[in-house]
Design an enzyme around this catalytic site. Structure first.
Site, PDB file in Angstrom:
ATOM      1  CG  HIS A   1      -0.402   0.316   2.505  1.00 56.92           C
ATOM      2  ND1 HIS A   1      -0.012  -0.653   3.414  1.00 56.92           N
ATOM      3  CD2 HIS A   1      -0.144   1.504   3.111  1.00 56.92           C
ATOM      4  CE1 HIS A   1       0.442  -0.070   4.512  1.00 56.92           C
ATOM      5  NE2 HIS A   1       0.375   1.239   4.359  1.00 56.92           N
TER       6      HIS A   1
ATOM      7  CG  ASP B   1      -0.045  -4.013   2.706  1.00 59.12           C
ATOM      8  OD1 ASP B   1       0.463  -3.530   1.678  1.00 59.12           O
ATOM      9  OD2 ASP B   1      -0.267  -3.337   3.734  1.00 59.12           O
TER      10      ASP B   1
ATOM     11  CB  SER C   1       2.736   1.987   6.208  1.00 60.69           C
ATOM     12  OG  SER C   1       1.477   2.251   6.757  1.00 60.69           O
TER      13      SER C   1
END
Length: 261
Positions: A73, A118, A214
Site C-alpha cells: 500500500h 500487503d 507502514s
C-alpha cells in the site's frame, strides 16, 4: 524498569544476530511506533526510510544488497522513478546513503480495499554496501508460525502518539506481542483478518505501530516475521487497540520469486 531492560537486551541480541549475518554476506558477496524509544542504525541496521523524491512516506527493511521489502500500500500507486531509500541512518531526513529504486514488485493479489497480500519488494538501482550501519534482516520461512503472546519488535518513523501532526524524525522501536486474530476482527468490524495477516500490540500498555510506520519490520527471534500493514489510525497506541501486520511466512513464496526478477 524490567520491561525497559528487556527491550534493550532484545535490541542488543538483535544487533548481534544481524551483524553476524552481515559478516557472512560480506564474504559471500564481497509500526509508526507509539510508546517506543529512539534507536540508532547500529541497533537496527536493516531499517530504511522509503522516500518519494525527498519526502518520507514509509519504512522498509533491507533483505539483500539490492532489495528492500515494504508494504504494497506504500508503493502500488507510485512509479519506481520517484522512489528512493535512505539506509544507514536513524534520521529519516538526513544521514546514511540515499539509493534510487529501479523496480517495484507488488504482490499481484494486493487488495487496497482490505489490505490483503500487503507486501512489496523494491529492487535498488545500485547495491548497498554492508557495514555496521547497513545490514540485511533474515526472512522467516513458510515453516514458521507463532502463538499468541509471542514477543516481537516493531520499528519505524511514524507517529508516536494519537493526535500527532508530524511523523517522528528519529527511528523508534518498541516491543509488542502477537494476539489472537479474533482481537483484531472484533476491533476492526466489518473487516476481518485473512491468513496473510497477523494481529499484534502490547495492548495493556498502549504500545504498537501507528500512522507513518507502514512497511516497517515486525521481528521475532531475529527474523522478519511481518510488515506493518494497517490499523485504526485515529486510535493507534491507545490501551486495548491492536494493529495488523502482513504475515511474511505465508507471503514468502512471492518474496522468493520477486528476488529473482
Amino acid at each position: 524498569m524490567k520491561l525497559k531492560f528487556c527491550f534493550w537486551m532484545y535490541l542488543l541480541m538483535m544487533s548481534c544476530q544481524v551483524l553476524k549475518v552481515n559478516s557472512t554476506e560480506k564474504k559471500k558477496f564481497k509500526l509508526r511506533i507509539s510508546g517506543g524509544q529512539a534507536v540508532n542504525s547500529i541497533q537496527l541496521p536493516y531499517v530504511v526510510a522509503l522516500l518519494s523524491h525527498t519526502r518520507y512516506i514509509c519504512t522498509g527493511s533491507v533483505i539483500t544488497p539490492s532489495h528492500v521489502i515494504t508494504a504494497a500500500h506504500c508503493t502500488y500507486t507510485r512509479q519506481a522513478s520517484e522512489l528512493f531509500i535512505r539506509a544507514g541512518s536513524s534520521l529519516r531526513k538526513s544521514g546514511g546513503v540515499v539509493v534510487a529504486v529501479s523496480l517495484i514488485i507488488n504482490h499481484p493479489s494486493f487488495n487496497s480495499k482490505n489490505m490483503d497480500y500487503d507486501v512489496s519488494v523494491l529492487k535498488l538501482l545500485q547495491p548497498l554496501t554492508y557495514s555496521q550501519f547497513i545490514a540485511p534482516i533474515p526472512l522467516a520461512n513458510q515453516s514458521h508460525s507463532w502463538s499468541p503472546g509471542t514477543p516481537a519488535l516493531v520499528s519505524g518513523w511514524g507517529f508516536t502518539k494519537v493526535g500527532q501532526t508530524e511523523d517522528s524524525r528519529e527511528l523508534q522501536a518498541t516491543m509488542i506481542e502477537l494476539k489472537n486474530a479474533k482481537i483484531c476482527d472484533e476491533e476492526f468490524v466489518p473487516y476481518t483478518l485473512t491468513p496473510r495477516m497477523l494481529c499484534g500490540g502490547l495492548l495493556e500498555q498502549g504500545k504498537n505501530s501507528c500512522k507513518g510506520d507502514s512497511g516497517g519490520p515486525l521481528i521475532i527471534n531475529g527474523l522478519l516475521a511481518g510488515i506493518v500493514s494497517w490499523g485504526a489510525e485515529t486510535k493507534c497506541g491507545l490501551l486495548g487497540v491492536p494493529a495488523v501486520y502482513s504475515n511474511l511466512p505465508v507471503l514468502r513464496p512471492f518474496v522468493d520469486i520477486a528476488l529473482k526478477i
